[in-house]
Design an enzyme around this catalytic site. Structure first.
Site, PDB file in Angstrom:
ATOM      1  N   GLU A  57      39.831  44.741  42.130  1.00  0.00           N
ATOM      2  CA  GLU A  57      39.173  43.526  41.610  1.00  0.00           C
ATOM      3  C   GLU A  57      37.680  43.486  41.913  1.00  0.00           C
ATOM      4  OE1 GLU A  57      42.888  40.415  41.944  1.00  0.00           O
ATOM      5  OE2 GLU A  57      41.734  40.750  43.751  1.00  0.00           O
TER       6      GLU A  57
ATOM      7  N   ASP B 177      37.731  40.444  53.837  1.00  0.00           N
ATOM      8  CA  ASP B 177      37.746  39.951  52.454  1.00  0.00           C
ATOM      9  C   ASP B 177      36.644  38.913  52.321  1.00  0.00           C
ATOM     10  OD1 ASP B 177      38.638  39.258  49.762  1.00  0.00           O
ATOM     11  OD2 ASP B 177      40.504  40.249  50.320  1.00  0.00           O
TER      12      ASP B 177
ATOM     13  N   HIS C 253      35.221  42.265  47.007  1.00  0.00           N
ATOM     14  CA  HIS C 253      35.839  41.476  48.091  1.00  0.00           C
ATOM     15  C   HIS C 253      34.983  41.591  49.361  1.00  0.00           C
ATOM     16  CE1 HIS C 253      39.552  40.092  46.222  1.00  0.00           C
ATOM     17  NE2 HIS C 253      39.624  41.259  45.613  1.00  0.00           N
TER      18      HIS C 253
END
Ligand code: ACM
Length: 550
Positions: free
Chosen positions: A347, A211, A284
C-alpha cells in the site's frame, strides 16, 4: 452369451463389489476417526493409537534424561515441570537413572525420521516417553502432552490413558502476526502471545513494529523515532468510515526498548519461535517522517497519524534516506537472530513520488520507467543490504510489482494470486490471504460483536483453507513455506480484545499449518476444540465462544 464371457462378467462384477465394500469400509473408518479422534489434540497429529493401560502421574514420578542430552534439554525440563506443577502441584526430580519408579523420559533421537520438529510420544503403564530429533520435536511433544492432561489442577496423582503418537508438521512457516503500531501491546502480553503460539505449535511471530500510527522499536542512532514517532496526539473513535470523524483527545503511544526486545527474542527462542520483525517501507512511514521530516518527499513537518487508512507519506529516495534505513536495519538485524526481515512494501501510495520534480529527474537518470519500477529499485537496494548482513528479505505481495530480487520471499495477502505468481517464479511464499487469514475480520454475525474493521471470517472458513493452491505443480508447491494469520489492531485497543479476535481462530490456523490435509476433519475439530477451550478457560484467555456452540 457364451459361458466364458458370462464368467468373466461375473468376475468383474465381483471385483467391483469388493472394491466398493472396501472403499465404503475405509470411508466408514475415516468417518469414525473424524467423529471421535483417539486423542483430543489440536493440531491433530499424524497418527495416534490407543494403548489399554494407564500411567499414574504422581509427585515421585521422575524426569529422566541421558547425561549427554542434558545441556540441550534443560529448557524442556523447565517446561515439563511447569506443566506438571500446573497439573498435580508438584515439581519432579530430574535424574539419568532408570529404575522401577514411574518416569517421564525426554530423549534426543536422530533416527526418528520425523524431521527437525517431529516427535514420538508414548504413554504406557510405566513411562511417558517423548523423543525428537531435536529439542523442537521434544517441545512439541510436551505441548501435545499438555493437551492430553486435564485442564484443571489436581492435588493428587492423576491417571493418564495410554497412547502412542507419531507427529510432524506440514509446513515450516506456521505464523501469527501482531500489529503493535495501531495499538501498543505491553511486553507481558507479547510474552503471553508467544505462549499462545507455542500452545498451538506455531513457530513464526511476525511483529509489525512500525507504521503510520506509531514507531515502536528503539533505535539508538535515531532517538526521535521513539521520542516523537512513538506518540500520536489522539486517536480516532468509532469506525474509520463514520462521519464526522471523532477523536478521543488523549495522547497515546509506547515502544519497546532494545533491552525488552532482547528479552522477548529470548523468550520466543525458548518456545521454538522465530521472530520476524517488520520495518515498513517505502510507505506506511508517516511516524518515521514525523520524527525526521527530511526522510519524506516534501520535507514538511507532519504529525504521527491519528486515523486509520492509508497515508500518502512515503520515504524519499535520497542517499541520506537509504543511509537512515540501512542504519535502522543494522540495529534491527543485530537484535533479531532469525533469517527473515520483513520490509512491508504494501500500500505504498506513490503520488508524492509522481509529483516530485526531484524524484522524477532521478527516476529518469536511473532509466526507471514508472513509480512501480522505482519501488522495485528501492526494495532491491534494501534486499542487497539485508543479504550483506546474512538476512533474507520478505515483503507483502506488492513487492512483486516491477520485479523482485531473486532471494526475496513474498507474503501473499491480496488473495493467492501474488503467491502463485511468486512461487511460479521460484520465490518462497507465505500464504496469508485476507479472505481466510485476517483475524481482524468479524468472526460472528451477532449484532453485539465488538467493533471490527469489516469482513467476515468465521472459524469454519479459516479451518477450510488449504494454503497450497491447486494450480501449482510439485516444484512450485515446494516454495509454499506455509501459512500465517494477521492481526491488525486498529479496532483492538487492549490485549483482551486481541485475545477475543485471535481465539479460537488460532486453533483452526494451527491445524491448517500443521496437520496434513487428508487428516483434517471439521466435525472432528469441532469436538476437539471444546476440550481445548477448557484449557483456554483455565488460562484465563478471553476467547470468543462463537463457533464453539453445538
Ligand atoms: C496489509 O494488510 N496491508 C498487508
Amino acid at each position: 452369451m457364451n459361458n466364458g464371457a458370462d464368467i468373466l462378467k461375473r468376475l468383474i462384477l465381483l471385483i467391483l463389489a469388493c472394491i466398493l465394500i472396501y472403499s465404503c469400509t475405509r470411508k466408514g473408518e475415516t468417518a469414525m476417526n473424524n467423529q471421535t479422534d483417539i486423542i483430543s489434540v489440536i493440531p491433530l497429529p499424524d497418527s495416534s493409537r490407543e494403548i489399554n493401560v494407564v500411567f499414574y502421574l504422581e509427585n515421585h514420578t521422575r524426569i529422566c534424561i541421558k547425561p549427554e542430552d542434558r545441556p540441550f534439554l534443560e529448557g524442556m525440563v523447565k517446561f515439563l515441570n511447569g506443566l506438571v506443577i500446573n497439573t498435580i502441584s508438584a515439581r519432579l526430580e530430574v535424574s539419568d537413572v532408570t529404575g522401577n519408579d514411574p518416569q517421564i523420559i525426554l530423549l534426543l533421537n536422530n533416527e526418528l525420521d520425523l524431521g527437525k520438529e517431529g516427535y514420538h510420544l508414548m504413554i504406557d503403564k510405566k513411562q511417558i516417553l517423548i523423543e525428537g530429533e531435536t529439542e523442537k520435536g521434544i517441545f512439541y511433544g510436551i505441548q501435545t502432552l499438555r493437551q492430553i492432561l486435564p485442564a484443571e489442577k489436581s492435588q493428587s496423582a492423576i491417571e493418564i490413558s495410554g497412547v502412542e503418537i507419531f507427529d510432524h508438521p506440514r509446513f515450516s512457516w506456521r505464523g501469527l502476526h501482531l500489529d503493535v503500531s495501531r495499538h501498543f501491546m505491553p511486553v507481558d502480553f507479547i510474552k503471553k502471545y508467544l505462549d499462545y503460539m507455542a500452545m498451538h505449535k506455531l513457530n513464526m511471530f511476525h511483529w509489525h513494529l512500525t507504521d503510520d500510527q506509531g514507531w515502536r522499536i528503539e533505535i539508538k542512532k535515531y532517538p526521535k523515532l521513539t521520542k516523537i514517532g512513538a506518540w500520536r496526539n489522539e486517536t480516532l473513535v468509532g469506525h474509520f468510515e463514520d462521519q464526522p470523524q471523532q477523536f478521543d483527545g488523549n495522547r497515546y503511544g509506547g515502544y519497546y526498548t532494545q533491552q525488552e526486545i532482547r528479552e522477548i527474542v529470548q523468550y520466543a527462542g525458548e518456545r521454538c519461535i522465530t521472530i520476524v520483525p517488520e520495518i515498513e517501507l517505502p510507505g506506511h512511514a508517516q511516524a518515521a517522517i514525523a520524527a525526521y521530516p527530511e526522510l519524506g518527499v516534501t520535507g514538511e513537518p507532519v504529525e504521527v497519524r491519528k486515523i486509520w487508512g492509508i497515508s500518502p507519506y512515503i520515504f524519499n529516495i535520497e542517499e541520506s534516506s537509504f543511509e537512515f534505513i540501512k542504519n535502522v536495519l543494522a540495529e534491527v538485524t543485530s537484535l533479531f537472530p532469525g533469517e527473515f526481515v520483513h520490509i512491508g512494501g504494501d500500500e505504498a501510495v506513490k503520488d508524492q513520488w509522481a509529483e516530485s520534480v526531484r524524484i522524477q529527474q532521478k527516476m529518469k537518470a536511473l532509466g526507471i520507467r514508472d513509480e512501480h519500477g522505482l519501488q522495485s529499485w528501492f526494495i532491491q537496494r534494501i534486499d542487497s543490504f539485508l543479504a550483506s548482513r546474512g538476512k533474507r528479505l520478505i515483503g507483502w505481495d506488492e513487492i512483486l510489482e516491477g520485479g523482485l530480487a531473486p532471494n526475496a520471499a513474498v507474503m501473499s495477502w491480496r488473495g493467492e494470486e501474488g503467491g502463485i505468481q511468486a512461487a511460479k517464479a521460484g520465490h518462497d511464499v507465505v500464504m496469508t490471504p485476507t479472505e481466510y487469514c485476517y483475524f481482524d475480520y468479524y468472526q460472528a454475525e451477532n449484532q453485539n460483536e465488538p467493533l471490527a474493521i469489516g469482513g467476515f471470517l468465521p472459524l469454519a472458513k479459516v479451518y477450510g483453507y488449504n494454503p497450497v493452491p491447486a494450480s501449482l505443480n510439485e516444484e512450485e508447491t515446494s516454495h509454499i513455506l506455509g501459512v500465517q494469520a494477521n492481526v491488525w489492531t486498529e479496532y483492538m485497543a487492549t490485549p483482551e480484545q486481541v485475545e477475543y479476535m485471535v481465539f479460537p481462530r488460532i486453533a483452526a490456523l494451527s491445524e491448517i499449518a500443521w496437520t496434513s490435509p487428508e487428516r483434517k476433519s471439521w466435525p472432528g475439530f469441532r469436538q476437539r476444540i471444546k476440550k481445548l477451550a477448557m484449557l483456554y478457560k483455565s488460562e484465563g484467555i478471553n476467547y470468543s465462544r462463537t463457533g464453539l456452540e453445538n
